[in-house]
Design a protein around this motif. Structure first.
Motif, short mmCIF file in Angstrom:
data_model
loop_
_atom_site.label_atom_id
_atom_site.label_comp_id
_atom_site.label_asym_id
_atom_site.label_seq_id
_atom_site.Cartn_x
_atom_site.Cartn_y
_atom_site.Cartn_z
N ARG A 175 -20.79 -60.02 32.43
CA ARG A 175 -19.75 -59.09 32.91
C ARG A 175 -20.25 -57.65 32.81
O ARG A 175 -21.11 -57.33 32.00
N PRO B 11 -25.61 -54.44 26.59
CA PRO B 11 -26.79 -55.20 26.15
C PRO B 11 -27.35 -54.65 24.84
O PRO B 11 -27.24 -53.45 24.57
N LYS C 245 -28.04 -43.54 41.39
CA LYS C 245 -27.05 -44.36 42.12
C LYS C 245 -26.31 -45.30 41.19
O LYS C 245 -26.69 -45.47 40.03
N ALA D 242 -25.10 -47.76 30.46
CA ALA D 242 -25.64 -48.68 29.45
C ALA D 242 -26.66 -47.96 28.56
O ALA D 242 -26.64 -48.10 27.34
N ASN E 110 -23.03 -40.32 39.90
CA ASN E 110 -23.85 -41.01 40.91
C ASN E 110 -23.75 -40.32 42.27
O ASN E 110 -24.13 -40.87 43.29
N TYR F 116 -33.75 -49.73 40.58
CA TYR F 116 -34.72 -50.66 40.00
C TYR F 116 -35.47 -51.38 41.12
O TYR F 116 -34.92 -51.65 42.18
N ILE G 65 -34.47 -57.62 33.57
CA ILE G 65 -33.10 -57.43 33.06
C ILE G 65 -32.33 -58.77 33.11
O ILE G 65 -31.69 -59.17 32.14
N ARG H 37 -30.83 -61.16 30.04
CA ARG H 37 -29.39 -61.42 30.00
C ARG H 37 -29.13 -62.93 30.07
O ARG H 37 -28.25 -63.45 29.40
N ARG I 181 -26.24 -53.97 38.39
CA ARG I 181 -24.90 -54.56 38.49
C ARG I 181 -24.88 -55.60 39.62
O ARG I 181 -24.35 -56.69 39.46
N LEU J 277 -26.76 -58.75 38.56
CA LEU J 277 -25.98 -59.54 37.60
C LEU J 277 -24.79 -60.23 38.28
O LEU J 277 -24.48 -61.38 38.01
N1 LIG Z 1 -32.11 -51.21 31.84
C1 LIG Z 1 -31.13 -52.10 31.65
N2 LIG Z 1 -31.25 -53.07 30.73
C2 LIG Z 1 -30.25 -53.96 30.55
N3 LIG Z 1 -29.09 -53.97 31.24
C3 LIG Z 1 -28.91 -53.03 32.18
C4 LIG Z 1 -29.92 -52.04 32.42
N4 LIG Z 1 -29.49 -51.22 33.41
C5 LIG Z 1 -28.28 -51.65 33.77
N5 LIG Z 1 -27.92 -52.73 33.04
C6 LIG Z 1 -26.66 -53.48 33.19
O1 LIG Z 1 -26.25 -53.36 34.55
C7 LIG Z 1 -24.84 -53.10 34.66
C8 LIG Z 1 -24.60 -51.76 35.34
O2 LIG Z 1 -25.18 -50.72 34.57
P1 LIG Z 1 -24.43 -49.33 34.23
O3 LIG Z 1 -22.95 -49.54 34.16
O4 LIG Z 1 -25.09 -48.73 33.07
O5 LIG Z 1 -24.78 -48.53 35.56
P2 LIG Z 1 -24.42 -47.01 35.93
O6 LIG Z 1 -25.69 -46.41 36.43
O7 LIG Z 1 -23.72 -46.36 34.79
O8 LIG Z 1 -23.43 -47.26 37.15
P3 LIG Z 1 -22.15 -46.37 37.64
O9 LIG Z 1 -22.71 -45.10 38.18
O10 LIG Z 1 -21.55 -47.23 38.72
O11 LIG Z 1 -21.26 -46.20 36.46
C9 LIG Z 1 -24.31 -53.15 33.22
O12 LIG Z 1 -23.85 -54.46 32.98
C10 LIG Z 1 -25.53 -52.85 32.37
O13 LIG Z 1 -25.42 -53.46 31.10
#
Ligand SMILES: Nc1ncnc2c1ncn2[C@@H]1O[C@H](COP(=O)(O)OP(=O)(O)OP(=O)(O)O)[C@@H](O)[C@H]1O
Length: 406
Positions: free
Chosen positions: A18, A23, A57, A64, A182, A208, A216, A220, A250, A253
């Motif tokens: 989710r 993590p 983005k 995270a 973003n 990525y 990743i 997970r 995201r 996942l």
């Molecule tokens: N480098 C990483 N290692 C492990 N899990 C990751 C990593 N990057 C992202 N995730 C996982 O991917 C999902 C989305 O990441 P996150 O919410 O941090 O993105 P964000 O860049 O903050 O997005 P937004 O701008 O939409 O808020 C989360 O579940 C996060 O745990």
């Protein structure tokens, strides 16, 4: 036989897939972690924190990574008696002014029974209340403003908080702001004084690539799925699809989770590549449906205009091609068309919803900049969703084009 029994295949702990799962380790973000750590180092030294601005983005790990590193910082700072660190998070979605952010911060800092009203105060009064609350916390206070771009151009507070100590409003507290966004345009449009203050340290999170996403997912899946729950190549396929599309963890996942749900629903003991393909269709379909529900009437008409053009001749298309088509469709529906610039806003919304792709182009050496649009999702899916969408009458030509696809 009970109606419900625990899963013994596929998911060991589905919560780990989710979005809100934090993590334990961060993969593939070494340079960002290192820059972030350097920016936070003054905190552990008991010095005035730097302000940090993270941008990139959606789904690329900004939140995270922040949660992970700030958690570490809180743990590590506990061993120094002269450092007292407090971290407050505020999600700025729906907060479109400095005033609203300040009120919400005051309420974040105050106990539930002592909240202030969200309207009715002069701005300076709310800032004064905020300084009072901040100074009462004492020590180092880091304020994380997620989705900070929602504040728009009313960005005074992003200057006020970081400067509150040097301006004499705070004596017991050293404040620092961590802004997360973003929206690339937001950073460029900040007023120069805010940019200088807030963007003291800037960290860019790029999308990525496939091997990073696979790392990743691998980590997970170790906890989320039972051993042998995936056919070989399933994680690589989810990673490749997400890398090609958005580069978002995201999305990768979500694909794995959705594919797992399909396998579970079919009582299979392994997730297959076919499940991943089906998951992608399902996710895209619900993204379009969600987008359609968000759109206004003119948003729908703009979408139909691009759909008709795309069914006739592929794309991408410029606004000068889309606008006449939009006007024709509006008139056929007995609706007054908007002016071109307003219709362009709807195309930008469609791009933000992930339904259209938008690319800026330059017109030769002397020419200006313009945008091109095309569908970011499968045309057959769009055709399918608009055909079933309640309350939307399709122009005859669009119906014919959709029928000729079948
Ligand atoms: N480098 C990483 N290692 C492990 N899990 C990751 C990593 N990057 C992202 N995730 C996982 O991917 C999902 C989305 O990441 P996150 O919410 O941090 O993105 P964000 O860049 O903050 O997005 P937004 O701008 O939409 O808020 C989360 O579940 C996060 O745990």
């Amino acid at each position: 036989m009970p109606t419900f029994t625990r899963d013994t295949h596929i998911f060991r702990d589905e919560d780990m897939l989710r979005d809100d799962y934090q993590p334990e380790s961060i993969m593939a973000r070494e340079s960002e972690l290192s820059a972030y750590k350097t920016a936070l180092q003054p905190v552990i030294n008991g010095a005035q924190p730097r302000n940090v601005f993270l941008y990139g983005k959606t789904g690329v790990g900004k939140t995270a990574v922040s949660r992970y590193l700030l958690e570490q910082l809180q743990q590590d700072s506990a061993q120094y008696d002269d450092v007292s660190l407090s971290v407050f998070w505020l999600n700025c979605t729906n907060l479109s002014s400095s005033y609203q952010v300040a009120v919400n911060l005051v309420n974040t800092l105050r106990p539930a029974e002592d909240q202030i009203s969200t309207t009715g105060y002069p701005q300076q009064r709310v800032f004064d209340l905020l300084y009072e609350e901040l100074d009462a916390v004492g020590g180092t206070v880091l304020i994380v403003l997620d989705e900070i771009d929602h504040i728009g151009t009313d960005d005074e507070i992003l200057y006020e908080i970081p400067r509150a100590r040097s301006n004499g409003y705070l004596t017991a507290t050293k404040p620092g702001v961590i802004g997360i966004s973003n929206d690339f345009g937001f950073r460029d449009n900040l007023s120069p004084k805010v940019k200088d203050t807030l963007c003291e340290e800037e960290i860019h999170f790029s999308p990525y690539n496939a091997p990073e996403l696979e790392a990743i997912l691998d980590r997970r899946a170790e906890g989320a799925l039972f051993d042998d729950a995936t056919e070989s190549g399933v994680l690589a396929l989810c990673a490749a699809m997400a890398a090609q599309d958005t580069g978002s963890a995201r999305q990768a996942l979500d694909l794995l989770y959705q594919a797992g749900e399909l396998a579970r629903a079919a009582s299979h003991d392994k997730i297959t590549k076919d499940d991943v393909h089906e998951a992608r269709n399902k996710l895209e379909r619900s993204q379009i449906e969600h987008g359609m529900r968000e759109l206004t009437r003119h948003g729908h008409l703009s979408l139909l205009a691009v759909l008709q053009l795309a069914l006739e001749s592929g794309g991408p298309f410029r606004v000068r091609d889309i606008y006449p088509q939009y006007c024709t469709i509006s008139e056929q529906s007995d609706i007054d068309p908007l002016v071109r610039r307003r219709m362009h806003d709807h195309l930008a919304d469609l791009a933000m919803l992930g339904i259209l792709d938008r690319r800026s182009r330059n017109e030769g050496r002397s020419g200006g900049q313009y945008y091109e649009y095309e569908f970011a999702v499968g045309l057959d899916l769009v055709a399918n969703v608009v055909s079933d969408f309640e309350g939307l009458t399709l122009p005859r030509r669009v119906v014919e084009l959709i029928q000729s696809m079948e």
